[in-house]
Design a protein around this motif. Structure first.
Motif, mmCIF file in Angstrom:
data_model
loop_
_atom_site.group_PDB
_atom_site.id
_atom_site.type_symbol
_atom_site.label_atom_id
_atom_site.label_comp_id
_atom_site.label_asym_id
_atom_site.label_seq_id
_atom_site.Cartn_x
_atom_site.Cartn_y
_atom_site.Cartn_z
ATOM 1 N N GLY A 102 -2.672 7.430 2.755
ATOM 2 C CA GLY A 102 -3.130 5.704 2.820
ATOM 3 C C GLY A 102 -3.993 6.202 1.295
ATOM 4 O O GLY A 102 -4.617 7.072 1.493
ATOM 5 N N LEU A 103 -3.890 4.892 0.200
ATOM 6 C CA LEU A 103 -4.405 5.504 -1.092
ATOM 7 C C LEU A 103 -5.045 3.722 -0.976
ATOM 8 O O LEU A 103 -4.533 2.803 -0.976
ATOM 9 C CB LEU A 103 -3.555 5.479 -2.473
ATOM 10 N N LEU A 104 -6.237 3.843 -1.693
ATOM 11 C CA LEU A 104 -7.013 2.730 -1.872
ATOM 12 C C LEU A 104 -7.125 1.873 -3.528
ATOM 13 O O LEU A 104 -6.154 1.024 -3.720
ATOM 14 C CB LEU A 104 -8.727 2.965 -2.107
ATOM 15 N N ILE A 113 -5.255 8.841 7.207
ATOM 16 C CA ILE A 113 -6.331 8.790 6.492
ATOM 17 C C ILE A 113 -6.351 7.961 4.485
ATOM 18 O O ILE A 113 -5.461 8.119 3.894
ATOM 19 C CB ILE A 113 -6.354 10.635 5.256
ATOM 20 N N ILE A 114 -7.123 7.877 4.282
ATOM 21 C CA ILE A 114 -7.478 6.761 3.294
ATOM 22 C C ILE A 114 -8.269 7.555 2.403
ATOM 23 O O ILE A 114 -9.427 7.086 2.400
ATOM 24 C CB ILE A 114 -7.543 5.328 3.843
ATOM 25 N N ALA A 115 -7.397 7.618 1.349
ATOM 26 C CA ALA A 115 -8.251 8.265 0.106
ATOM 27 C C ALA A 115 -8.772 7.113 -1.152
ATOM 28 O O ALA A 115 -7.996 6.609 -0.975
ATOM 29 C CB ALA A 115 -7.488 8.830 -0.089
ATOM 30 N N THR A 116 -9.228 7.987 -1.491
ATOM 31 C CA THR A 116 -9.965 6.259 -2.528
ATOM 32 C C THR A 116 -9.171 6.341 -3.602
ATOM 33 O O THR A 116 -8.915 5.173 -4.566
ATOM 34 C CB THR A 116 -11.523 7.378 -3.170
ATOM 35 N N TYR A 117 -8.297 7.617 -4.134
ATOM 36 C CA TYR A 117 -7.300 7.564 -5.678
ATOM 37 C C TYR A 117 -5.915 8.403 -5.298
ATOM 38 O O TYR A 117 -6.352 8.818 -4.336
ATOM 39 C CB TYR A 117 -7.932 7.966 -6.530
ATOM 40 N N HIS A 118 -5.658 8.045 -6.668
ATOM 41 C CA HIS A 118 -3.478 9.406 -6.107
ATOM 42 C C HIS A 118 -3.887 10.243 -6.292
ATOM 43 O O HIS A 118 -3.668 10.930 -4.718
ATOM 44 C CB HIS A 118 -3.471 8.684 -7.146
ATOM 45 N N ASP A 119 -4.367 10.996 -6.501
ATOM 46 C CA ASP A 119 -4.411 12.811 -6.633
ATOM 47 C C ASP A 119 -5.416 13.320 -5.693
ATOM 48 O O ASP A 119 -5.178 14.165 -4.373
ATOM 49 C CB ASP A 119 -4.924 13.845 -8.101
ATOM 50 N N GLN A 120 -6.427 12.464 -4.469
ATOM 51 C CA GLN A 120 -7.506 12.703 -4.119
ATOM 52 C C GLN A 120 -6.655 13.039 -3.013
ATOM 53 O O GLN A 120 -6.401 13.919 -1.975
ATOM 54 C CB GLN A 120 -8.965 11.830 -4.048
ATOM 55 N N GLY A 121 -5.381 12.208 -2.607
ATOM 56 C CA GLY A 121 -4.756 12.064 -1.341
ATOM 57 C C GLY A 121 -3.439 12.988 -1.833
ATOM 58 O O GLY A 121 -3.013 13.472 -0.383
ATOM 59 N N LEU A 122 -2.470 12.588 -2.237
ATOM 60 C CA LEU A 122 -1.381 13.191 -3.009
ATOM 61 C C LEU A 122 -0.968 14.878 -3.150
ATOM 62 O O LEU A 122 -0.382 15.394 -2.540
ATOM 63 C CB LEU A 122 -0.377 12.655 -3.832
ATOM 64 N N ASP A 143 -10.430 4.486 -14.463
ATOM 65 C CA ASP A 143 -11.276 3.292 -13.881
ATOM 66 C C ASP A 143 -10.844 3.130 -12.487
ATOM 67 O O ASP A 143 -11.504 1.848 -12.008
ATOM 68 C CB ASP A 143 -9.806 2.953 -14.991
ATOM 69 N N ILE A 144 -11.145 4.090 -11.757
ATOM 70 C CA ILE A 144 -11.142 4.233 -10.611
ATOM 71 C C ILE A 144 -12.460 3.839 -10.059
ATOM 72 O O ILE A 144 -12.302 1.803 -9.392
ATOM 73 C CB ILE A 144 -10.662 5.920 -9.519
ATOM 74 N N VAL A 145 -13.411 4.119 -10.508
ATOM 75 C CA VAL A 145 -14.648 2.732 -9.461
ATOM 76 C C VAL A 145 -14.698 1.819 -9.785
ATOM 77 O O VAL A 145 -14.926 0.400 -9.259
ATOM 78 C CB VAL A 145 -16.121 3.740 -9.936
ATOM 79 N N GLU A 146 -13.915 1.475 -11.771
ATOM 80 C CA GLU A 146 -13.754 -0.302 -11.411
ATOM 81 C C GLU A 146 -13.317 -1.411 -10.547
ATOM 82 O O GLU A 146 -13.507 -1.733 -10.015
ATOM 83 C CB GLU A 146 -13.480 -0.331 -12.688
ATOM 84 N N LEU A 183 0.933 -0.912 -0.180
ATOM 85 C CA LEU A 183 0.357 -0.020 0.482
ATOM 86 C C LEU A 183 0.591 1.513 -0.574
ATOM 87 O O LEU A 183 1.734 1.478 1.039
ATOM 88 C CB LEU A 183 -0.758 -0.223 1.408
ATOM 89 N N MET A 184 0.998 1.890 -1.354
ATOM 90 C CA MET A 184 1.609 3.155 -0.515
ATOM 91 C C MET A 184 0.635 4.175 0.570
ATOM 92 O O MET A 184 -0.595 5.452 0.782
ATOM 93 C CB MET A 184 1.362 4.421 -2.161
#
Length: 346
Positions: free
Chosen positions: A163-165, A263-272, A173-176, A152-153
């Protein structure tokens, strides 16, 4: 796992045309670091001496051809190749990408064999490393294949951990990719890492929503209501302090992030994006969930300043100390879980 003294710290040199060589030099010019670890740079003596001359560094290297020649308390350079390399700062070069992979593969192999204790990776160019033999979007994906565990990143500083989902996944493609199984797996990885790697007794974790305003009751997407919320409810019923989903647009600006251990973000840019805005230059990319410790700085090759003597080594230096800190925490954790009475008697 051995004792925490004399940590052997492996370094993959990354893209030679980027700032990796400079930030490695600048970090270890402070000889006090050698009181805490023995570095092993996986590169070549010729390349490192080129950097030394170019940046007018007074650093001293101990050149070795295999790990058995390692000298404790010195800056070791393990020759992964002996051929001359044409280093052209700021240039994207597939040949340079090949040397970055030679370094990474050699360092990872040493990590797997316990010849080094931790690995710190200097930045690579994700485009010029691609080949028939290496088809990974980055370090994390490669190490996930080579090492045991669930990777996990995890972007970390002393006061913020994100962290990232999903990490290197196209936005379309994130939702898939997001499923109940993935959410459970990633949250468990963060939870276990907080306890084992950061000594957090009862982790408190926030999860950000998938859609804007967490879907607004289905008006802007149903995934938060149909997948994320019910999964988080199940996890809470299992006894973990997991909260959310929170609307990502206001979560960091309101300082709500300060109320959580991660905190866990659902995708890369949302968290980073918020992570790097709040902590750029001090953040560390930690690959949580693996049986070995790997960290890296929170930036890339920075071609635009490569070779100019302008690179800031702060994040790389933080990555070095974070790797050592996590390694020691894991030793303590294993001792405590093997002997619970030791904790009770403290």
């Amino acid at each position: 796992m051995k004792k925490a003294e004399n940590i052997i710290l492996g370094i993959s040199i990354g893209d030679l045309n980027g700032i990796g060589g400079e930030i490695v030099l600048r970090t270890f010019e402070d000889a006090r670091i050698l009181d805490f670890c023995t570095p092993v740079i996986f590169a070549s003596a010729k390349a490192m001496n080129f950097f030394k001359t170019h940046f007018n560094s007074a650093i001293h290297f101990h050149n070795i051809n295999n790990i058995s020649q390692l000298a404790l308390g010195k800056i070791n350079v393990l020759n992964c190749w002996n051929t001359p390399v044409k280093i052209e700062f700021g240039k994207e070069d597939p040949k340079i990408g090949e040397y970055a992979i030679k370094s990474l593969e050699s360092a990872t192999n040493a990590l797997k064999k316990n010849e080094i204790d931790v690995l710190v990776t200097a930045p690579i160019n994700k485009h010029n490393i691609q080949s028939e033999d290496f088809k990974f979007p980055g370090h994390t994906d490669y190490l996930a294949q080579e090492l045991e565990g669930e990777s996990l990143m995890f972007m970390v500083t002393e006061s913020l951990r994100v962290g990232l989902l999903t990490d290197h996944v196209p936005v379309k493609d994130i939702v898939e990719h997001i499923s109940e199984d993935l959410i459970v797996k990633k949250i468990n990885t963060v939870y276990d890492s907080l306890k084992r790697d950061f000594k957090v007794g009862k982790p408190k974790i926030a999860v950000l929503g998938i859609n804007p305003h967490t879907g607004d009751n289905g008006v802007i997407g149903s995934e938060d209501d149909n997948v994320l919320r019910p999964t988080l409810k199940k996890i809470r019923e299992d006894g973990k302090l997991v909260f959310g989903p929170y609307a990502a647009d206001s979560f960091f600006g309101s300082s709500n992030y300060k109320n959580f251990d991660a905190i866990i973000a659902t995708y890369h840019d949302q968290g980073l994006i918020p992570f790097k805005t709040l902590s750029f230059g001090q953040g560390v990319n930690f690959t949580a969930g693996l049986n070995k410790v790997r960290t890296s700085p929170d930036h890339g090759t920075a071609y635009e300043i490569a070779g100019k003597g302008e690179a800031d080594p702060s994040s790389f230096k933080e990555a070095v100390f974070t790797a050592m800190h996590i390694y020691k925490n894991r030793i303590d954790y294993e001792e405590l879980t093997a002997n619970p009475l030791k904790k009770a008697n403290k």
